[in-house]
Motif scaffolding. Structure first.
Motif, PDB file in Angstrom:
ATOM      1  N   ILE A 196       0.953  -1.311  -0.079  1.00  0.00           N
ATOM      2  CA  ILE A 196       0.147  -0.204   0.188  1.00  0.00           C
ATOM      3  C   ILE A 196       0.951   1.058   0.003  1.00  0.00           C
ATOM      4  CG2 ILE A 196      -1.754   1.280   1.373  1.00  0.00           C
ATOM      5  CD1 ILE A 196      -2.736  -1.231   2.310  1.00  0.00           C
ATOM      6  N   ASN A 197       1.827   1.306   1.004  1.00  0.00           N
ATOM      7  CA  ASN A 197       2.634   2.494   0.984  1.00  0.00           C
ATOM      8  C   ASN A 197       3.282   2.817  -0.466  1.00  0.00           C
ATOM      9  OD1 ASN A 197       2.447   3.773   3.340  1.00  0.00           O
ATOM     10  ND2 ASN A 197       3.474   2.410   4.582  1.00  0.00           N
ATOM     11  N   LEU A 198       3.998   1.698  -0.853  1.00  0.00           N
ATOM     12  CA  LEU A 198       4.680   1.942  -2.083  1.00  0.00           C
ATOM     13  C   LEU A 198       3.713   2.608  -3.342  1.00  0.00           C
ATOM     14  CD1 LEU A 198       7.313  -1.014  -2.254  1.00  0.00           C
ATOM     15  CD2 LEU A 198       7.770   1.223  -1.615  1.00  0.00           C
ATOM     16  N   MET A 199       2.771   1.990  -3.298  1.00  0.00           N
ATOM     17  CA  MET A 199       1.760   2.148  -4.384  1.00  0.00           C
ATOM     18  C   MET A 199       1.380   3.732  -4.449  1.00  0.00           C
ATOM     19  SD  MET A 199       0.790  -0.276  -6.605  1.00  0.00           S
ATOM     20  CE  MET A 199      -0.845   0.134  -7.408  1.00  0.00           C
ATOM     21  N   LEU A 200       1.046   3.935  -2.935  1.00  0.00           N
ATOM     22  CA  LEU A 200       0.602   5.463  -2.894  1.00  0.00           C
ATOM     23  C   LEU A 200       1.753   6.482  -3.095  1.00  0.00           C
ATOM     24  CD1 LEU A 200      -1.382   4.998   0.351  1.00  0.00           C
ATOM     25  CD2 LEU A 200      -2.254   5.382  -2.001  1.00  0.00           C
ATOM     26  N   SER A 201       2.897   5.924  -2.699  1.00  0.00           N
ATOM     27  CA  SER A 201       3.859   7.055  -2.868  1.00  0.00           C
ATOM     28  C   SER A 201       4.425   7.215  -4.394  1.00  0.00           C
ATOM     29  CB  SER A 201       5.273   6.225  -2.051  1.00  0.00           C
ATOM     30  OG  SER A 201       5.000   6.138  -0.754  1.00  0.00           O
ATOM     31  N   ILE A 202       4.664   6.013  -5.085  1.00  0.00           N
ATOM     32  CA  ILE A 202       4.828   6.207  -6.360  1.00  0.00           C
ATOM     33  C   ILE A 202       3.907   7.030  -7.126  1.00  0.00           C
ATOM     34  CG2 ILE A 202       3.761   4.097  -7.345  1.00  0.00           C
ATOM     35  CD1 ILE A 202       7.376   5.335  -8.093  1.00  0.00           C
ATOM     36  N   ILE A 203       2.702   6.761  -7.291  1.00  0.00           N
ATOM     37  CA  ILE A 203       1.478   7.561  -7.883  1.00  0.00           C
ATOM     38  C   ILE A 203       1.722   8.782  -7.489  1.00  0.00           C
ATOM     39  CG2 ILE A 203      -0.774   7.785  -8.144  1.00  0.00           C
ATOM     40  CD1 ILE A 203      -1.061   4.678  -7.907  1.00  0.00           C
TER      41      ILE A 203
END
Length: 315
Positions: free
Chosen positions: A237-244
């Motif tokens: 979840i964190n990586l998805m939110l950060s990259i987007i």
């Protein structure tokens, strides 16, 4: 008592036959799909139709005002890759996204591990560390623009402690402006990543850590072998939110530097805004927006596939 032929005593051990569910009751549990039709039509009118028209304008030379425009095919896209400013903006966008994803999540994980311990002030620390994430990005950007100015609090602090050599024009120097923007964004959203990691840490059963400690595993070994695999959903979840969020970043960059000095901090989002509303090149700016959409879709889909596969492998 005599039994009639083929008559048997009741079998009390066998459960009674389930009553058939009436057809009307089954129908009520499956509402017709057309209940969603009004929402689908509204979504199509507000999102899908404007998006399709926008994609069409990306292949024209429309200036945003003149009703007369020409279809130019792929000229806007070919011009994009000949435009040094556009290429630099794409590079800045990817650099910011990667830097934010790595630094913000690493810092958020460290903060989560710290406030997940048994220290007495952990609840107060959680509030203070998460507080920047609830501040409006524009407010945060203007706050840090004053702090990072040539006569701001950061340079004044360095001068007061005898570190005058560290003074910088943090937002006016092409060498450090981009990294200053990244630092502001990480400062604001590290607490957001911390909360997600903290939720994952609190879902890890304490018995597993106690068993690993009894087996002689140290803190680092327990984290790597026990905690890390169980944090896979939170990490995804964190990586998805950060990259987007990093790829689409606009508010903080525009409020802090306006894309400057020169084009030193321009991203695709800021360049889209400038080309559309300053230069009047709506067709070209929409082509940039299409490229930005493709980058977001490819990055998020690829990341999701990789992370979900790793999550299944560690579960």
């Amino acid at each position: 008592m005599a039994l009639a032929p083929y008559e048997q005593l009741p079998d009390h051990d066998r459960p009674p036959d389930a009553e058939p569910v009436p057809t009307m009751r089954r129908a009520r549990t499956n509402p017709p799909w057309w209940f969603a039709l009004p929402a689908m039509l509204l979504f199509a009118f507000v999102v899908l139709v404007p998006s399709a028209r926008g994609v069409y304008y990306a292949f024209t030379d429309w200036d945003g005002l003149d009703p007369d425009f020409s279809f130019v095919g792929l000229d806007n896209f070919s011009e994009m890759f000949r435009d040094a400013d556009a290429v630099q903006a794409i590079w800045h966008t990817l650099l910011i996204a990667v830097a934010i994803t790595v630094v913000q999540n690493a810092l958020g994980l460290l903060l989560a591990l710290g406030v997940n311990s048994a220290i007495k002030s952990r609840n107060v620390l959680r509030v203070f560390l998460f507080a920047p994430a609830v501040i409006t990005p524009i407010v945060t950007a203007y706050l840090w623009r004053n702090l990072l100015g040539p006569d701001g609090a950061v340079n004044s602090l360095f001068g007061a402690v005898g570190l005058s050599g560290w003074k910088q024009d943090w937002l006016g120097s092409p060498q450090v402006a981009l990294w200053s923007v990244i630092g502001v964004i990480v400062w604001q959203y590290a607490g957001y990543s911390m909360v997600i990691f903290l939720a994952g840490l609190q879902s890890v059963p304490k018995e597993i850590h106690e068993a690993a400690a009894i087996d002689g595993a140290g803190p680092v070994r327990r984290f790597w072998s026990v905690t890390r695999p169980l944090l896979a959903p939170a990490l995804t979840i964190n990586l998805m939110l950060s990259i987007i969020g990093g790829i689409k970043l606009f508010d903080q960059v525009y409020a802090l530097t306006g894309g400057g000095p020169g084009h030193a901090t321009d991203t695709l989002s800021t360049l889209i805004y400038k080309d559309a509303f300053t230069l009047g090149e709506f067709g070209y700016s929409i082509a940039l927006a299409v490229v930005l959409t493709v980058i977001v879709a490819v990055a998020s889909t690829g990341q999701y596939l990789v992370l979900s596969r790793n999550e299944r492998a560690t579960s």
